[in-house]
Design a protein around this motif. Structure first.
Motif, PDB file in Angstrom:
ATOM      1  N   UNK A   1       4.655   0.558  13.547  1.00 32.64           N
ATOM      2  CA  UNK A   1       3.641  -0.002  12.676  1.00 32.64           C
ATOM      3  C   UNK A   1       2.282   0.092  13.360  1.00 32.64           C
ATOM      4  N   UNK A   2       1.348   0.702  12.670  1.00 32.89           N
ATOM      5  CA  UNK A   2      -0.015   0.786  13.179  1.00 32.89           C
ATOM      6  C   UNK A   2      -0.903  -0.157  12.381  1.00 32.89           C
ATOM      7  N   UNK A   3      -1.918  -0.668  13.033  1.00 35.82           N
ATOM      8  CA  UNK A   3      -2.875  -1.560  12.391  1.00 35.82           C
ATOM      9  C   UNK A   3      -4.112  -0.766  11.985  1.00 35.82           C
ATOM     10  N   UNK A   4      -4.660  -1.140  10.850  1.00 33.56           N
ATOM     11  CA  UNK A   4      -5.877  -0.533  10.313  1.00 33.56           C
ATOM     12  C   UNK A   4      -6.903  -1.616  10.036  1.00 33.56           C
ATOM     13  N   UNK A   5      -8.179  -1.285  10.183  1.00 35.47           N
ATOM     14  CA  UNK A   5      -9.254  -2.148   9.710  1.00 35.47           C
ATOM     15  C   UNK A   5      -9.603  -1.610   8.335  1.00 35.47           C
ATOM     16  N   UNK A   6      -9.376  -2.424   7.305  1.00 37.13           N
ATOM     17  CA  UNK A   6      -9.529  -2.006   5.917  1.00 37.13           C
ATOM     18  C   UNK A   6     -10.711  -2.682   5.251  1.00 37.13           C
ATOM     19  N   UNK A   7     -11.335  -1.961   4.316  1.00 34.59           N
ATOM     20  CA  UNK A   7     -12.334  -2.543   3.431  1.00 34.59           C
ATOM     21  C   UNK A   7     -11.679  -2.925   2.112  1.00 34.59           C
ATOM     22  N   UNK A   8     -10.603  -2.232   1.759  1.00 33.53           N
ATOM     23  CA  UNK A   8      -9.887  -2.523   0.528  1.00 33.53           C
ATOM     24  C   UNK A   8      -8.945  -1.408   0.154  1.00 33.53           C
ATOM     25  N   UNK A   9      -8.100  -1.677  -0.819  1.00 32.35           N
ATOM     26  CA  UNK A   9      -7.151  -0.699  -1.330  1.00 32.35           C
ATOM     27  C   UNK A   9      -7.190  -0.784  -2.851  1.00 32.35           C
ATOM     28  N   UNK A  10      -7.312   0.364  -3.504  1.00 28.77           N
ATOM     29  CA  UNK A  10      -7.278   0.430  -4.959  1.00 28.77           C
ATOM     30  C   UNK A  10      -5.979   1.133  -5.336  1.00 28.77           C
ATOM     31  N   UNK A  11      -5.115   0.423  -6.033  1.00 24.46           N
ATOM     32  CA  UNK A  11      -3.790   0.943  -6.333  1.00 24.46           C
ATOM     33  C   UNK A  11      -3.720   1.954  -7.455  1.00 24.46           C
ATOM     34  N   UNK A  12      -4.634   1.921  -8.389  1.00 21.46           N
ATOM     35  CA  UNK A  12      -4.604   2.821  -9.544  1.00 21.46           C
ATOM     36  C   UNK A  12      -5.970   3.463  -9.750  1.00 21.46           C
ATOM     37  N   UNK A  13      -6.372   4.316  -8.829  1.00 21.71           N
ATOM     38  CA  UNK A  13      -7.679   4.955  -8.903  1.00 21.71           C
ATOM     39  C   UNK A  13      -7.600   6.278  -9.665  1.00 21.71           C
ATOM     40  N   UNK A  14      -8.611   6.531 -10.478  1.00 20.45           N
ATOM     41  CA  UNK A  14      -8.737   7.835 -11.142  1.00 20.45           C
ATOM     42  C   UNK A  14     -10.057   8.509 -10.756  1.00 20.45           C
ATOM     43  N   UNK A  15     -10.771   7.934  -9.781  1.00 22.28           N
ATOM     44  CA  UNK A  15     -12.076   8.477  -9.394  1.00 22.28           C
ATOM     45  C   UNK A  15     -12.091   9.113  -8.009  1.00 22.28           C
ATOM     46  N   UNK A  16     -11.004   9.006  -7.255  1.00 25.48           N
ATOM     47  CA  UNK A  16     -10.988   9.510  -5.880  1.00 25.48           C
ATOM     48  C   UNK A  16     -10.060  10.705  -5.725  1.00 25.48           C
ATOM     49  N   UNK A  17      -9.957  11.488  -6.785  1.00 24.66           N
ATOM     50  CA  UNK A  17      -9.102  12.664  -6.825  1.00 24.66           C
ATOM     51  C   UNK A  17      -8.383  12.724  -8.155  1.00 24.66           C
ATOM     52  N   UNK A  18      -7.755  13.855  -8.435  1.00 23.77           N
ATOM     53  CA  UNK A  18      -7.093  14.021  -9.730  1.00 23.77           C
ATOM     54  C   UNK A  18      -5.829  13.177  -9.856  1.00 23.77           C
ATOM     55  N   UNK A  19      -5.534  12.778 -11.064  1.00 26.18           N
ATOM     56  CA  UNK A  19      -4.341  11.991 -11.325  1.00 26.18           C
ATOM     57  C   UNK A  19      -4.520  10.545 -10.929  1.00 26.18           C
ATOM     58  N   UNK A  20      -3.434   9.830 -10.947  1.00 26.91           N
ATOM     59  CA  UNK A  20      -3.433   8.429 -10.539  1.00 26.91           C
ATOM     60  C   UNK A  20      -3.161   8.366  -9.050  1.00 26.91           C
ATOM     61  N   UNK A  21      -4.027   7.664  -8.314  1.00 34.63           N
ATOM     62  CA  UNK A  21      -3.953   7.662  -6.860  1.00 34.63           C
ATOM     63  C   UNK A  21      -4.089   6.257  -6.306  1.00 34.63           C
ATOM     64  N   UNK A  22      -3.580   6.079  -5.106  1.00 38.18           N
ATOM     65  CA  UNK A  22      -3.926   4.905  -4.317  1.00 38.18           C
ATOM     66  C   UNK A  22      -5.029   5.352  -3.368  1.00 38.18           C
ATOM     67  N   UNK A  23      -6.112   4.588  -3.317  1.00 35.32           N
ATOM     68  CA  UNK A  23      -7.201   4.906  -2.397  1.00 35.32           C
ATOM     69  C   UNK A  23      -7.282   3.807  -1.354  1.00 35.32           C
ATOM     70  N   UNK A  24      -7.218   4.237  -0.104  1.00 32.29           N
ATOM     71  CA  UNK A  24      -7.301   3.339   1.041  1.00 32.29           C
ATOM     72  C   UNK A  24      -8.714   3.458   1.601  1.00 32.29           C
ATOM     73  N   UNK A  25      -9.493   2.392   1.489  1.00 32.28           N
ATOM     74  CA  UNK A  25     -10.857   2.365   2.001  1.00 32.28           C
ATOM     75  C   UNK A  25     -10.832   1.709   3.377  1.00 32.28           C
TER      76      UNK A  25
END
Length: 170
Positions: free
Chosen positions: A1-25
Motif C-alpha cells: 500500500x502506497x500513500x498519496x497526497x490527494x486533492x480529490x477523486x471524481x468517480x464519474x468524470x466525462x471531462x478528463x478523457x473519453x468515456x466514463x473515467x475515475x480522475x485522481x487529482x
C-alpha cells in the motif's frame, strides 16, 4: 500500500478523457502555470492522504469505467505511488492516462526511475505546461494549444513523441 497526497477523486468524470473515467487529482505542483484550472492543488501541504489500495477498490467497483486519469497537481511528483495504483488499474483492463506539465521528452530523458515506470504504464499522456496565451475552450481534453495528447506506448517504442490519432482523444 502506497500513500498519496490527494486533492480529490471524481468517480464519474466525462471531462478528463473519453468515456466514463475515475480522475485522481493529486496535491502538489511545482509548475504554478498562470491561469491554471486547479490552482488549489499547487501546495504540497494541502489536500489529504489516501492510499492506493482503497483507490483501486473504489475504481474496481464501477463496471462502467473505460479508464482512469491522473491529474492534479502534478502526477509525476508522486510517480511511485501512482505507478503502484497504475499497475492495479491496468490489471483491471482499463485505459490509463495522465496530465503533466512536463514534456514526454523531459520525462523520458531525465525523469527519475519512478517517473519512467509511471510513464511506461500509461496509454495516454497530455503533456506540457498550460499556457494562458494559448488557451482555447474549443480544445478537447486539453487547455492550451501547446499541449499534446500522446500515444505513450507508441512514443516509447519509437523514442519520440507520437500524437494520439485514433479519434478517441481529439
Amino acid at each position: 500500500m502506497a500513500r498519496l497526497r490527494l486533492a480529490g477523486v471524481v468517480g464519474d468524470s466525462i471531462t478528463d478523457g473519453p468515456g466514463l473515467r475515475t480522475t485522481v487529482f493529486v496535491q502538489g505542483c511545482p509548475h504554478a502555470c498562470e491561469g491554471c484550472h486547479n490552482p488549489e492543488t499547487h501546495s504540497f501541504e494541502g489536500g489529504y492522504e489516501g492510499d492506493t489500495e482503497e483507490l483501486l477498490r473504489q475504481i474496481a467497483k464501477n463496471p462502467l469505467l473505460s479508464g482512469v486519469t491522473f491529474s492534479g497537481g502534478e502526477p509525476f511528483c508522486q510517480a511511485g505511488a501512482l505507478a503502484e495504483l497504475g499497475e492495479g488499474v491496468k490489471a483491471l483492463g482499463l485505459e490509463l492516462a495522465a496530465y503533466t506539465g512536463y514534456t514526454f521528452e523531459k520525462l523520458l530523458g531525465s525523469g527519475s526511475g519512478e517517473q519512467k515506470k509511471l510513464l511506461g504504464l500509461l496509454d495516454v499522456l497530455v503533456d506540457g505546461r498550460f499556457v494562458l496565451a494559448e488557451r482555447s475552450l474549443e480544445l478537447k481534453f486539453k487547455g492550451s494549444r501547446n499541449q499534446r495528447i500522446l500515444d505513450v506506448q507508441k512514443s516509447l517504442e519509437l523514442g519520440d513523441a507520437v500524437l494520439m490519432l485514433d479519434g478517441r482523444w481529439d
